[in-house]
Design an enzyme around this catalytic site. Structure first.
Site, PDB file in Angstrom:
ATOM      1  N   LYS A 192       4.827  31.213 -17.288  1.00  0.00           N
ATOM      2  CA  LYS A 192       4.650  31.662 -18.664  1.00  0.00           C
ATOM      3  C   LYS A 192       3.433  32.552 -18.738  1.00  0.00           C
ATOM      4  O   LYS A 192       2.558  32.397 -17.887  1.00  0.00           O
ATOM      5  CB  LYS A 192       4.500  30.494 -19.637  1.00  0.00           C
ATOM      6  CG  LYS A 192       3.531  29.377 -19.232  1.00  0.00           C
ATOM      7  CD  LYS A 192       2.132  29.679 -18.842  1.00  0.00           C
ATOM      8  CE  LYS A 192       1.222  30.308 -19.860  1.00  0.00           C
ATOM      9  NZ  LYS A 192      -0.148  30.559 -19.263  1.00  0.00           N
ATOM     10  N   TYR A 213       1.111  27.818 -25.447  1.00  0.00           N
ATOM     11  CA  TYR A 213       1.336  26.368 -25.355  1.00  0.00           C
ATOM     12  C   TYR A 213       1.434  25.751 -26.754  1.00  0.00           C
ATOM     13  O   TYR A 213       2.227  24.842 -26.984  1.00  0.00           O
ATOM     14  CB  TYR A 213       0.187  25.686 -24.603  1.00  0.00           C
ATOM     15  CG  TYR A 213       0.183  25.948 -23.124  1.00  0.00           C
ATOM     16  CD1 TYR A 213       0.939  25.163 -22.256  1.00  0.00           C
ATOM     17  CD2 TYR A 213      -0.582  26.976 -22.584  1.00  0.00           C
ATOM     18  CE1 TYR A 213       0.934  25.403 -20.897  1.00  0.00           C
ATOM     19  CE2 TYR A 213      -0.592  27.221 -21.220  1.00  0.00           C
ATOM     20  CZ  TYR A 213       0.166  26.433 -20.383  1.00  0.00           C
ATOM     21  OH  TYR A 213       0.171  26.682 -19.037  1.00  0.00           O
TER      22      TYR A 213
END
Ligand code: NDP
Length: 396
Positions: free
Chosen positions: A138, A226
């Site tokens: 990510k 996140y």
């Protein structure tokens, strides 16, 4: 009961530390963990930086269904040293130039891309062309067009693409999702997430994070993701509208091309609100809390490599979640091994990475327009709920 946060000194170095942080519990029996299951899947790890050296390579020693098959690096000396350390022959070392020849290497089934964000798309497409499956770190990429190109390349090659959202395979977060689904908190009202760390231009790993072209968005793309992802998986719905504001000291040499603090709000169809912040000039923090009509749930830390904690606040004599810590990186790589073997569904596919990128881009657009509301298009719905899909495995 909230668990004691162990190894705090190490953990607080957090996202940037080039340290092998042994995930508690998972380390139990290193010798046994070296034994791989029949049909264990071979991983080529691309980019030997902090995350690969500190977390991924050590975790691959412990995974039952996955093993290290190759290293891909721009640094031959480092690759040779790590190959020797991990028992790989030198023939299993590739450079970025020789990468495409992995097509002829039957030992590699999965390519794990652990490069700066701006390199994710090209290496994903090249890996698919070589006939391999891809686990990509990510944020998925830098632009929405890159994300779409990656998804299309996977489909064209008939190969799996999974984005490495480790928290969707981490026991505190999966337990929290299960608690949300049970309705323990009542009607969800608000999810609030705080993500940040201190950056340092003398650290090469931060240099590209502080470069807009390579990172795609500084703290928001690196750590805010996140909080955005957690808000979505806790609420199990998708935002329809976002706003964001930035506070950036342009005299600070770190923030020439990226913003520092960005705070955002997200509106969800149920009426729940998500709010959060990401910052590259604060102590290491990865926490979130979910507030419902009856109780709230706090994860602080919530997204560290280890030592995460979960507690429920507000009810009378509520039993507290008891979460057994495990190696989230190992769990994630085992999971993807089973995805490519057709034994498990792909819980965090490319579409999941694209959705976060849509939201990040909408927040950036709002920031650029003084906090104006930006609608989220796309109609994304996750195919699998990690709460009911990702069993917390004990095999790692
Ligand atoms: P690092 O900077 O520590 O490592 C990146 C590696 O990429 C370098 O060591 C280098 O490896 C290679 N590389 C190739 N070209 C370049 C370049 N132009 N500039 C810099 N590095 C280059 O980064 P991290 O390991 O911290 O992060 C890598 C990826 O993992 C990122 O996408 C990040 O967002 C993600 N990440 C995810 C985390 C998670 O918890 N899931 C945590 C940390 C990062 P070599 O010398 O072998 O060529």
């Amino acid at each position: 009961m909230e668990r004691e946060v162990t190894r705090r000194g190490v953990i607080e170095l957090g996202m940037g530390a080039a340290l092998a942080i042994p995930a508690a519990g998972a380390m139990a029996d290193a010798a046994q963990a070296q034994q791989k299951s029949p049909g264990s899947v071979g991983y080529a790890v691309v980019g030997l930086g902090k995350l690969s050296i500190g977390q991924i390579l050590p975790a691959l020693k412990r995974t039952k269904n996955a093993h290290l098959a190759a290293l891909v690096s721009g640094s031959p000396e480092k690759a040779k040293r790590l190959a020797a350390e991990y028992g790989l022959p030198e023939t299993a070392i590739y450079s970025y130039d020789t990468f495409d020849s992995i097509a002829k290497d039957p030992n590699i089934q999965v390519v794990y891309i652990v490069l700066p964000n701006s390199m994710h798309a090209d290496f994903t497409v090249r890996a698919f062309k070589a006939g391999k499956h891809v686990l990509c770190e990510k944020p998925m990429a830098v632009t929405l067009a890159e994300c779409e190109r990656m998804i299309a390349a996977g489909k064209a090659a008939n190969r799996q693409l999974m984005i490495a959202y480790r928290c969707q395979y981490e026991p505190v977060n999966v337990t929290a999702m299960q608690i949300m689904r049970k309705g323990t908190l009542g009607t969800p009202r608000l999810v609030s997430a705080v993500m940040g760390k201190q950056t340092d231009l003398s650290d090469p790993s931060d240099v590209w994070r502080l470069d807009m072209a390579m990172s795609g968005g500084g703290a928001l793309a690196d750590m805010g993701i996140y909080g955005i992802n957690a808000t979505r998986y806790l609420l199990l719905e998708e935002p329809v509208e976002v706003r964001g504001w930035a506070r950036t000291d342009r005299n600070d040499p770190r923030f020439k091309t990226v913003d520092d603090l960005i705070a955002w709000q997200m509106r969800f169809p149920s009426g729940a609100i998500g709010e959060g912040s990401s910052c590259f000039s604060q102590p290491g923090t990865m926490s979130w809390q979910a507030i419902g009509s009856d109780r709230r749930m706090v994860a602080d830390p919530g997204c560290f490599y280890g030592g995460n904690s979960l507690r429920i606040v507000g009810g009378k004599n509520d039993p507290q979640p008891q979460v057994k810590e495990m190696d989230q990186f190992g769990n994630e790589m085992n999971w993807f091994a089973d995805v490519v073997r057709g034994k498990s569904p792909n819980v965090s596919p490319g579409e999941e990475g694209l959705q976060d990128m849509r939201i990040i881009h909408a927040i950036q657009q709002s920031v650029a327009n003084g906090g104006a509301s930006v609608k989220i298009a796309g109609g994304y719905r996750r195919a699998y709920d990690p709460a009911t899909t990702v069993g917390i495995r004990t095999s790692v």
